[in-house]
Design an enzyme around this catalytic site. Structure first.
Site, PDB file in Angstrom:
ATOM      1  N   LYS A 220       1.356  -0.883  10.486  1.00  0.00           N
ATOM      2  CA  LYS A 220      -0.469  -0.547   9.963  1.00  0.00           C
ATOM      3  C   LYS A 220      -1.317  -1.264   9.921  1.00  0.00           C
ATOM      4  CE  LYS A 220      -0.468   0.291   5.015  1.00  0.00           C
ATOM      5  NZ  LYS A 220      -1.873  -0.546   4.704  1.00  0.00           N
TER       6      LYS A 220
ATOM      7  N   ARG B  23      -6.330  -2.783  13.068  1.00  0.00           N
ATOM      8  CA  ARG B  23      -7.437  -3.764  13.368  1.00  0.00           C
ATOM      9  C   ARG B  23      -7.408  -2.612  15.365  1.00  0.00           C
ATOM     10  NH1 ARG B  23      -4.758  -5.615   9.006  1.00  0.00           N
ATOM     11  NH2 ARG B  23      -5.602  -7.986   8.687  1.00  0.00           N
TER      12      ARG B  23
ATOM     13  N   ARG C 191      -9.870  -0.611  -7.425  1.00  0.00           N
ATOM     14  CA  ARG C 191      -8.677  -2.597  -6.874  1.00  0.00           C
ATOM     15  C   ARG C 191     -10.237  -3.244  -6.182  1.00  0.00           C
ATOM     16  NH1 ARG C 191      -5.248  -0.572  -2.085  1.00  0.00           N
ATOM     17  NH2 ARG C 191      -4.384  -3.223  -2.209  1.00  0.00           N
TER      18      ARG C 191
ATOM     19  N   GLN D 157      -6.389  -9.370   4.666  1.00  0.00           N
ATOM     20  CA  GLN D 157      -7.892  -8.735   4.175  1.00  0.00           C
ATOM     21  C   GLN D 157      -9.144  -9.292   4.081  1.00  0.00           C
ATOM     22  OE1 GLN D 157      -6.593  -5.271   1.439  1.00  0.00           O
ATOM     23  NE2 GLN D 157      -5.065  -4.649   2.678  1.00  0.00           N
TER      24      GLN D 157
ATOM     25  N   ASP E  68       4.131  -6.593   1.520  1.00  0.00           N
ATOM     26  CA  ASP E  68       4.436  -5.393   0.817  1.00  0.00           C
ATOM     27  C   ASP E  68       5.959  -4.850   0.676  1.00  0.00           C
ATOM     28  OD1 ASP E  68       2.021  -4.848   1.049  1.00  0.00           O
ATOM     29  OD2 ASP E  68       2.104  -4.424   3.108  1.00  0.00           O
TER      30      ASP E  68
ATOM     31  N   ARG F 120       5.132   3.149  -1.092  1.00  0.00           N
ATOM     32  CA  ARG F 120       5.600   1.826  -1.506  1.00  0.00           C
ATOM     33  C   ARG F 120       6.884   2.159  -2.395  1.00  0.00           C
ATOM     34  NH1 ARG F 120       4.547  -0.702   3.717  1.00  0.00           N
ATOM     35  NH2 ARG F 120       2.713  -1.127   4.147  1.00  0.00           N
TER      36      ARG F 120
HETATM   37  C1  S3P Z   1      -2.785  -6.066   4.797  1.00  0.00           C
HETATM   38  C2  S3P Z   1      -2.959  -7.474   3.806  1.00  0.00           C
HETATM   39  C3  S3P Z   1      -1.921  -6.946   2.904  1.00  0.00           C
HETATM   40  C4  S3P Z   1      -1.523  -6.295   2.463  1.00  0.00           C
HETATM   41  C5  S3P Z   1      -1.674  -4.997   3.169  1.00  0.00           C
HETATM   42  C6  S3P Z   1      -2.242  -4.797   4.933  1.00  0.00           C
HETATM   43  C7  S3P Z   1      -3.639  -6.333   6.135  1.00  0.00           C
HETATM   44  O1  S3P Z   1      -3.124  -7.189   1.473  1.00  0.00           O
HETATM   45  O2  S3P Z   1      -0.790  -5.948   1.487  1.00  0.00           O
HETATM   46  O3  S3P Z   1      -0.868  -3.995   2.768  1.00  0.00           O
HETATM   47  O4  S3P Z   1      -3.462  -4.878   7.597  1.00  0.00           O
HETATM   48  O5  S3P Z   1      -4.375  -7.388   6.327  1.00  0.00           O
HETATM   49  P1  S3P Z   1      -3.785  -8.151   1.143  1.00  0.00           P
HETATM   50  O6  S3P Z   1      -4.827  -8.750   2.079  1.00  0.00           O
HETATM   51  O7  S3P Z   1      -4.285  -7.816  -0.107  1.00  0.00           O
HETATM   52  O8  S3P Z   1      -3.219  -9.291   0.632  1.00  0.00           O
END
Ligand code: S3P
Length: 432
Positions: free
Chosen positions: A25, A30, A125, A172, A318, A391
């Protein structure tokens, strides 16, 4: 409102055989974002056609990028970042935190006005974790609840580089700042507390963008424009984790999940299960770009409780719901700590895991930053909800395989967010 409910049944033998899981994912998101910012045509194969990643495609379509998606193959033809156009309507991020945070970093840096919103979960969020650093770079973003939540309005402009010490452990947020830094002026440095998934740093060079990584410090120079690239997405270890845990806890099991991304910032689930005594063999078969890819073989072995904390947590963030299920089947106490980030996922995953596993008969205590689980418990029949969190839904489906009786799962359709064919693949591995 009609709430859909499905009946999940236990199995009376282990799971065996080989399975592949859909594309990663994080890498799928990206690929679309970087290719949309690049001039030229990029092709993505084994793309995850789950709802979240399709949101990212739709965002860039609404900014004028020509994107052709046929199942897991995506072709992106863009005239480059300078040719993106203003979206005529508010752009919708759905349930996807990765879309929301990374796209905000991009839009804040371009001379476009955009309004953005999400579904009820995403609307609660935190967005201030990206709005605060982007504002330090000069961004003009307004959002609900004092610039904390979606919807947001972005009046994009050229941003200036900063040095930012991250107060949260979030890939993120790191990625949003790096993308803004790449598109802006000057140099941007992000300093992490703990290493989080590094797909942005690993992938940008494949699009011709220079990134310097020195331990927890990542620096990117402004004014860089990506060129097109072809990306083959490896299988998602976060999806594989459900089968890995199923095989680790169901006696008689022996499975191999093939062609999974084994980037070390993502393999915490393997480390955690090994700490608990699981029998796991990992074989790297190739690399895609700079990321290792390979097979993970698991044979059932009795598990024991363990402590999961510190640097390990971001590498399995995750996977904590499914790891908590594994802990209910391990002898003794498992402590999960330093995982306060779980409170701001698709749902409050600490509360949701504690509620669901307790209803199923497990001994689980909620902590501010994690969970304490005493095993081993016999799981019983109950009716539980997915909390509209993919999940949590898949964790319940795996729990049902080892329960004493049927489990009723409501709101299971959210599983399509990251794994549309989950029940088909589960059925396949059960019947092998
Ligand atoms: C992700 C970063 C994680 C993860 C999410 C995907 C990403 O989140 O939990 O499923 O692709 O950068 P956070 O950056 O909020 O930790």
């Amino acid at each position: 409102m009609i709430v859909k409910s499905m009946t999940l049944r236990p199995i009376d033998q282990g799971i065996t055989g080989e399975i592949t899981v859909p594309g990663d994912k994080s890498i799928s998101h990206r690929s679309v974002i970087f290719a949309s910012l690049a001039s030229g045509t990029s092709t993505i194969t084994n793309f995850l056609a789950g709802e979240d990643c399709l949101r990212t495609i739709n965002v860039f379509r609404s900014l004028g990028v020509n994107i052709d998606q046929d199942g897991t193959k995506v072709s992106i033809k863009s005239d480059g970042v300078g040719r993106l156009k203003e979206a005529e309507c508010p752009v919708y991020f759905g349930n996807s935190g990765t879309t929301a945070r990374l796209v905000t970093g991009v839009l804040a840096s371009l001379p476009l006005f955009t309004t953005c919103y999400g579904d009820p979960s995403l609307s609660n969020r935190p967005m201030d974790r990206v709005i605060t650093p982007l504002s330090k770079m000069g961004a003009n973003i307004q959002g609900r609840d004092n610039n904390r939540l979606l919807p947001i309005a972005i009046s994009g402009k050229t941003l200036k580089g900063i040095t930012y010490e991250m107060p949260v452990k979030s890939a993120q947020v790191k990625s949003a700042i790096l993308l803004a830094g790449m598109l802006g002026e000057g140099e941007t440095t992000v300093i992490e507390q703990v290493k989080t998934r590094d797909h942005t740093e690993q992938m940008l060079p494949r699009f011709g963008v220079g990134v310097e990584v020195e331990g927890l410090k990542i620096t990117i120079k402004g004014g860089q424009r990506p060129h097109s690239a072809d990306i083959a997405v490896p299988g998602d270890i976060s999806s594989a984790a459900f089968f890995l845990v199923a095989a680790a806890v169901i006696p008689g099991s022996h499975i191999t999940v093939k062609d999974v991304g084994l980037n070390e910032t993502r393999t915490g689930i393997i480390t955690a299960l090994e700490k608990m005594g699981a029998n796991i063999q990992t074989t790297v078969t190739r690399t895609i770009g700079s990321e290792p890819v390979g097979d993970i073989e698991v044979k059932y072995a009795p598990l024991k409780g363990s402590i999961m904390e510190g640097d390990l947590i971001p590498a399995l963030i995750d996977e904590l719901p499914i790891l908590a299920l594994a802990a209910t089947q391990a002898e003794g106490k498992t402590i999960i700590k330093d995982a306060e980030e779980l409170r701001v996922k698709e749902t409050d995953r600490i509360a949701a895991v504690a509620d669901v596993l307790t209803k199923l008969g497990a001994d689980v205590t909620e902590q501010p930053d994690g969970l304490i689980i005493h095993g081993k418990s016999v799981l019983r029949s109950a009716e539980v909800d997915s909390y509209m969190d993919h999940r949590i839904g898949m964790m319940v489906a795996i729990a049902s395989l080892l329960a004493e009786g049927n489990i009723q799962l409501t709101n299971s359709e959210c599983i399509a967010i990251s794994y549309p064919d989950f029940f088909k693949d589960l059925e396949y591995i059960i019947k092998k």
